[in-house]
Enzyme design. Structure first.
Site, PDB file in Angstrom:
ATOM      1  N   SER A  92       0.774   2.451  -1.269  1.00  0.00           N
ATOM      2  CA  SER A  92      -0.426   3.305  -1.261  1.00  0.00           C
ATOM      3  C   SER A  92      -1.072   3.735  -2.619  1.00  0.00           C
ATOM      4  O   SER A  92      -2.397   4.056  -2.825  1.00  0.00           O
ATOM      5  CB  SER A  92      -0.548   4.303  -0.091  1.00  0.00           C
ATOM      6  OG  SER A  92       0.503   5.095  -0.991  1.00  0.00           O
ATOM      7  N   THR A 147       5.791   2.151   2.982  1.00  0.00           N
ATOM      8  CA  THR A 147       6.907   2.222   3.168  1.00  0.00           C
ATOM      9  C   THR A 147       7.387   1.509   4.673  1.00  0.00           C
ATOM     10  O   THR A 147       8.419   1.064   4.844  1.00  0.00           O
ATOM     11  CB  THR A 147       7.776   3.401   2.760  1.00  0.00           C
ATOM     12  OG1 THR A 147       7.516   3.650   1.340  1.00  0.00           O
ATOM     13  CG2 THR A 147       9.079   3.347   3.067  1.00  0.00           C
ATOM     14  N   THR A 171       2.742   6.550   2.494  1.00  0.00           N
ATOM     15  CA  THR A 171       2.751   8.291   2.496  1.00  0.00           C
ATOM     16  C   THR A 171       2.016   8.824   1.156  1.00  0.00           C
ATOM     17  O   THR A 171       1.684   9.750   1.256  1.00  0.00           O
ATOM     18  CB  THR A 171       4.145   8.694   2.907  1.00  0.00           C
ATOM     19  OG1 THR A 171       5.113   8.444   1.891  1.00  0.00           O
ATOM     20  CG2 THR A 171       4.328   8.457   4.118  1.00  0.00           C
ATOM     21  N   ASP A 172       2.369   8.189   0.048  1.00  0.00           N
ATOM     22  CA  ASP A 172       1.801   8.972  -0.994  1.00  0.00           C
ATOM     23  C   ASP A 172       0.590   9.247  -1.335  1.00  0.00           C
ATOM     24  O   ASP A 172      -0.122  10.366  -1.774  1.00  0.00           O
ATOM     25  CB  ASP A 172       2.120   7.907  -2.460  1.00  0.00           C
ATOM     26  CG  ASP A 172       3.741   7.704  -2.558  1.00  0.00           C
ATOM     27  OD1 ASP A 172       4.421   8.545  -2.260  1.00  0.00           O
ATOM     28  OD2 ASP A 172       4.248   6.668  -3.506  1.00  0.00           O
TER      29      ASP A 172
HETATM   30  N1  LIG Z   1       6.822   6.411   1.871  1.00  0.00           N
HETATM   31  C1  LIG Z   1       5.706   5.762   1.342  1.00  0.00           C
HETATM   32  O1  LIG Z   1       4.939   4.806   2.049  1.00  0.00           O
HETATM   33  C2  LIG Z   1       5.658   5.623  -0.249  1.00  0.00           C
HETATM   34  C3  LIG Z   1       5.039   4.257  -0.835  1.00  0.00           C
HETATM   35  N2  LIG Z   1       5.190   4.412  -2.126  1.00  0.00           N
HETATM   36  C4  LIG Z   1       3.589   4.248  -0.483  1.00  0.00           C
HETATM   37  O2  LIG Z   1       2.782   5.287  -0.551  1.00  0.00           O
HETATM   38  O3  LIG Z   1       3.161   3.371  -0.112  1.00  0.00           O
END
Ligand SMILES: NC(=O)C[C@H](N)C(=O)O
EC number: 3.5.1.1
Length: 328
Positions: A61, A15, A93-94
């Protein structure tokens, strides 16, 4: 004048590199900003920090897999012997908690390795990526961050790669500050360490993945009310090890307990973790009645899966795997 410092940025997407409708925090495409554009969002760095960069990939991710982990760790281990003083990895973050733990167990350097990302895309009102990245770069330049294992720098906090977990689906303070994993805080460029993880990591770790092209398959299986025990047969046929996301302190029904005991002679280790996400799964004679059943201690299921997979690269002994879960 401060001693000059060379930080290398490895970008993977997420993100933090997301783009969407201007102002909105949802409905965006992760991993769509180039590394150059990402850096345009950064506040200016002080002259003593020299930043170099490379794009590893540009993905959400949830697309991260063993192959990416193996190439990322190889790249860091290769660059660790150069004049680079510290590494920053931007990441979604996932899966950030999993990548941080995998790298914590496999990078062979004492130099700071810091992961960061964002909960809001670059186009959102009050995007959190620029400050997170700015602080991660500063943290990577600090001698205090060396030798502490792989760290995550996020929303003004410093987390250990060993214990960090995502605990909120959308808020910017998305990681587990009230837990074992928060080692300290960032305030603008300054870092304040308060704690340290005691688990074995990086240069002291026994795991060497330099020659591997894939990791042993380990799957996570959830227990829930009435969950059929024959699901374990499927996983036992396809994976070298199984992690159970049990209830409470790593619990499941007697039908599952009996099925796990049946797998013991087939060399299938089964790690008991918990779906709760906090606390400890410790030894319990009720469950550890068969030698293949091993508690995850403080690791949640997704991290127990990584450790069991790496453990299977060095041993098949149930006792030795248990020792690894106590140390790492
Ligand atoms: N906040 C994020 O980065 C979520 C995103 N779906 C990822 O993990 O790539």
């Amino acid at each position: 004048m401060k001693k000059s410092c060379h930080i290398h940025l490895l970008t993977t997407g997420g993100t933090i590199a997301g783009k969407g409708q201007v102002g909105k925090t949802s409905g965006y495409q992760a991993g769509s900003l180039s590394t150059d554009r990402l850096l345009e969002t950064l506040p200016p760095l002080p002259p003593h920090i020299h930043l170099s960069m490379e794009q590893i990939c540009s993905i959400d991710s949830n697309e991260v897999d063993d192959h990416l982990w193996l190439s990322l760790v190889r790249r860091i281990n290769e660059l660790a012997s150069t004049d680079i003083d510290g590494f920053v990895i931007t990441h979604g973050t996932d899966i950030m908690d999993e990548t941080a733990y995998f790298l914590n167990l496999t990078v062979k350097t004492e130099k700071p390795v810091i992961l960061t990302g964002a909960m809001r895309p670059s186009t959102a009102a009050s995007a959190d990526g620029p400050l997170n990245l700015y602080q991660a770069i500063h943290l990577a330049s600090r001698p205090e961050a060396a030798g502490k294992g792989v760290l995550v720098c996020f929303c003004d906090s410093i987390y250990s790669g060993r214990d960090v977990q995502k605990v909120n689906t959308y808020k910017t303070d998305a990681f587990n500050e009230q837990d074992l994993s928060c080692l300290g805080y960032m305030r603008d460029e300054e870092c304040y360490f308060m704690n340290q993880s005691l688990a074995v990591h990086t240069t002291a770790s026994c795991f060497d993945v330099s020659e591997l092209t894939a990791l042993p398959r380990v799957d996570v299986l959830s227990f829930y009310a009435g969950a059929p025990a024959d699901a374990l047969d499927y996983y036992a046929a396809h994976a070298r090890g199984i992690v159970i996301a049990g209830t409470g302190s790593g619990n499941y029904s007697s039908a599952w307990k009996n099925k796990i005991a049946e797998l013991e002679p087939h060399g299938i280790p089964v790690v008991r973790a918990s779906r709760i996400g906090h606390g400890i799964v410790s030894r319990d004679p009720h469950f550890e009645a068969s030698a293949n059943c091993i508690p995850s201690y403080t690791l949640p299921p997704q991290k127990a899966r990584i450790l069991l997979s790496l453990a299977l690269t060095v041993t098949n002994s149930y006792d030795e795997i248990e020792q690894i879960f106590r140390k790492y």
